[in-house]
Design an enzyme around this catalytic site. Structure first.
Site, PDB file in Angstrom:
ATOM      1  N   GLU B  35       0.814  -1.212   0.000  1.00  0.00           N
ATOM      2  CA  GLU B  35       0.000   0.000   0.000  1.00  0.00           C
ATOM      3  C   GLU B  35       0.853   1.269   0.000  1.00  0.00           C
ATOM      4  O   GLU B  35       0.463   2.280  -0.582  1.00  0.00           O
ATOM      5  CB  GLU B  35      -0.943  -0.020   1.208  1.00  0.00           C
ATOM      6  CG  GLU B  35      -1.890  -1.229   1.258  1.00  0.00           C
ATOM      7  CD  GLU B  35      -2.933  -1.226   0.128  1.00  0.00           C
ATOM      8  OE1 GLU B  35      -3.011  -0.236  -0.606  1.00  0.00           O
ATOM      9  OE2 GLU B  35      -3.647  -2.240  -0.008  1.00  0.00           O
ATOM     10  N   GLU B  64      -5.245   4.644  -0.930  1.00  0.00           N
ATOM     11  CA  GLU B  64      -4.196   3.678  -0.576  1.00  0.00           C
ATOM     12  C   GLU B  64      -3.613   3.963   0.808  1.00  0.00           C
ATOM     13  O   GLU B  64      -3.238   3.041   1.532  1.00  0.00           O
ATOM     14  CB  GLU B  64      -3.070   3.678  -1.625  1.00  0.00           C
ATOM     15  CG  GLU B  64      -3.516   3.420  -3.065  1.00  0.00           C
ATOM     16  CD  GLU B  64      -4.070   2.028  -3.323  1.00  0.00           C
ATOM     17  OE1 GLU B  64      -4.238   1.254  -2.375  1.00  0.00           O
ATOM     18  OE2 GLU B  64      -4.320   1.717  -4.506  1.00  0.00           O
ATOM     19  N   HIS B  67      -5.672   2.298   3.216  1.00  0.00           N
ATOM     20  CA  HIS B  67      -5.392   0.860   3.255  1.00  0.00           C
ATOM     21  C   HIS B  67      -4.105   0.577   4.027  1.00  0.00           C
ATOM     22  O   HIS B  67      -4.010  -0.411   4.757  1.00  0.00           O
ATOM     23  CB  HIS B  67      -5.283   0.301   1.831  1.00  0.00           C
ATOM     24  CG  HIS B  67      -6.547   0.465   1.046  1.00  0.00           C
ATOM     25  ND1 HIS B  67      -6.625   0.254  -0.307  1.00  0.00           N
ATOM     26  CD2 HIS B  67      -7.799   0.823   1.436  1.00  0.00           C
ATOM     27  CE1 HIS B  67      -7.867   0.482  -0.714  1.00  0.00           C
ATOM     28  NE2 HIS B  67      -8.588   0.831   0.315  1.00  0.00           N
ATOM     29  N   GLU B 135      -2.104  -3.026  -9.348  1.00  0.00           N
ATOM     30  CA  GLU B 135      -3.351  -3.409  -8.693  1.00  0.00           C
ATOM     31  C   GLU B 135      -3.564  -4.921  -8.781  1.00  0.00           C
ATOM     32  O   GLU B 135      -3.999  -5.551  -7.815  1.00  0.00           O
ATOM     33  CB  GLU B 135      -4.547  -2.677  -9.322  1.00  0.00           C
ATOM     34  CG  GLU B 135      -4.537  -1.158  -9.126  1.00  0.00           C
ATOM     35  CD  GLU B 135      -4.694  -0.743  -7.667  1.00  0.00           C
ATOM     36  OE1 GLU B 135      -5.208  -1.542  -6.865  1.00  0.00           O
ATOM     37  OE2 GLU B 135      -4.292   0.387  -7.333  1.00  0.00           O
ATOM     38  N   GLU B 165      -8.704  -3.531  -4.830  1.00  0.00           N
ATOM     39  CA  GLU B 165      -7.735  -3.597  -5.933  1.00  0.00           C
ATOM     40  C   GLU B 165      -8.466  -3.851  -7.253  1.00  0.00           C
ATOM     41  O   GLU B 165      -8.085  -3.323  -8.295  1.00  0.00           O
ATOM     42  CB  GLU B 165      -6.691  -4.694  -5.687  1.00  0.00           C
ATOM     43  CG  GLU B 165      -6.047  -4.706  -4.303  1.00  0.00           C
ATOM     44  CD  GLU B 165      -5.320  -3.429  -3.933  1.00  0.00           C
ATOM     45  OE1 GLU B 165      -5.275  -2.491  -4.746  1.00  0.00           O
ATOM     46  OE2 GLU B 165      -4.806  -3.367  -2.805  1.00  0.00           O
ATOM     47  N   HIS B 168      -9.985  -0.521  -8.224  1.00  0.00           N
ATOM     48  CA  HIS B 168      -8.929   0.399  -8.694  1.00  0.00           C
ATOM     49  C   HIS B 168      -8.460   0.027 -10.092  1.00  0.00           C
ATOM     50  O   HIS B 168      -8.274   0.895 -10.952  1.00  0.00           O
ATOM     51  CB  HIS B 168      -7.735   0.386  -7.738  1.00  0.00           C
ATOM     52  CG  HIS B 168      -8.028   1.006  -6.410  1.00  0.00           C
ATOM     53  ND1 HIS B 168      -7.153   0.972  -5.359  1.00  0.00           N
ATOM     54  CD2 HIS B 168      -9.121   1.687  -5.970  1.00  0.00           C
ATOM     55  CE1 HIS B 168      -7.689   1.607  -4.317  1.00  0.00           C
ATOM     56  NE2 HIS B 168      -8.874   2.035  -4.662  1.00  0.00           N
TER      57      HIS B 168
HETATM   58 FE   LIG Z   1      -5.217  -0.202  -4.835  1.00  0.00          FE
END
Ligand SMILES: [Fe+2]
Lengths: 83, 189, 67
Positions: B35, B64, B67, B135, B165, B168
């Site tokens: 991340e 991110e 995360h 990703e 992910e 994204h």
């Molecule tokens: Fe991501």
């Protein structure tokens, strides 16, 4: 922390998550007026929920984006990783 | 600038003290496809990419960091009250010698984070393809991490991160679509 | 759509470990959706948070390794 803390936090996390999703979607779909309208409605709802949460558990945002009417609660625990 | 919000994006619960799992999870903290790499990659690329996708890079880069904080929370909880004996048994003896229970930006093998994990080519297509690949690699890493624990609560948070992910990657693919469109042709969406 | 694909790795006559006959890999919906069309059905807020996406069309369950 009492049960209510987790319940209110979870409610806010759910609404904020929808906002994250709509935000990323709108970044690539700026012309989608329906999504934009939903985003604006959710943004209002999040303001209400965040204010309610802050009333009980102190400021969510630093640098004056949340007021601190009941003493300086910002720097007090719990921090997100502690709960 | 950035404003900190005093809450996690998604609740993180772990149901047992498991320093061994913390050691593996650190891959997503200071590893190549972790991340930190993701956040820094996107937030750095945004200065040299067409305006139509700067917002997306800014927002995904910011997410991110949320995360990263979730991973840190998992590691913190999994190691907080572990004894030195438990840390040694989990293969964290070397980590303890250097850091006690402090988190550190290294991967699961203890290799410190390095800027060479992330690229910035200045070519919008090359950069976005790197982002899509990043990703997918992060998604795969989350799969292997989910496979490595039987802690249902921990799996729950990891599944959330894996799904992010996927989303994204979807948005970066759309960003490529936007940039390869001939601006003189009519939009049909 | 099935979100996983299977392949059978070659099994050599002198492989020391018992063979893994099938390897599974993930093929999540972002590989197929293309540019997301507007107005797709949505999860409610709590489901969305729980599952990690607002749109069923992007939801990719991962059950964990079966073997
Ligand atoms: Fe991501």
């Amino acid at each position: 922390m009492e049960e209510q803390y987790y319940a209110m936090l979870h409610e806010l996390q759910a609404v904020d998550f929808v906002l994250v999703e709509l935000n990323l979607y709108l970044d690539t779909h700026p012309w989608d007026t329906m999504a934009l309208q939903q985003f604006n409605e959710m943004a209002q709802k999040r303001q209400f929920l965040a204010a309610q949460f802050e009333q009980c558990y102190g400021p969510l945002l630093n640098f004056g984006h949340s007021a601190s009417p009941h003493g300086w609660r910002w720097a007090m625990p719990p921090w997100p990783w502690q709960v | 600038m950035w404003i900190y919000e005093k809450k996690l994006q998604y609740p993180v619960r772990v149901s047992k003290c498991d320093p061994m799992m913390a050691r593996f999870l650190i891959e997503q903290y200071g590893g190549a496809d972790g991340e930190l790499s993701a956040a820094l990659r996107y937030l750095n690329q945004r200065y040299t990419i067409p305006d139509q996708v700067i917002g997306l890079l800014t927002d995904i880069g910011t997410e991110e960091f949320a995360h990263l904080e979730m991973i840190a929370t998992m590691v913190y909880k999994l190691t907080k009250d572990a004894t030195v004996e438990q840390l040694k048994a989990a293969g964290l003896g070397a980590h303890y010698a250097n850091h006690d229970r402090a988190l550190f930006y290294n991967n699961a093998a203890g290799v410190p984070w390095t800027a060479s994990y992330i690229q910035a080519k200045g070519d919008p297509i090359a950069d976005l393809y790197e982002d899509i690949a990043a990703e997918e690699k992060a998604r795969a890493t989350y799969q292997w991490l989910i496979d490595m624990t039987d802690d249902v609560d921990l799996q729950d948070s990891l599944k959330f991160l894996r799904e992010r992910e996927v989303v994204h990657s979807q948005r970066f693919r759309e960003a490529v679509d936007i940039l390869i469109q001939d601006r003189n042709t009519k939009k049909f969406f | 759509m099935n979100q996983f694909r299977v392949y059978c790795p070659f099994i050599g006559p002198f492989d020391p470990c018992p063979p893994i006959r099938e390897k599974v890999y993930s093929t999540p919906p972002n590989l197929f959706l293309g540019f997301q069309p507007p107005g797709l059905p949505q999860f409610n807020a709590h489901e969305a948070l729980k599952l990690g996406t607002l749109w069923p069309a992007l939801y990719s369950p991962y059950p964990g390794k079966q073997t």
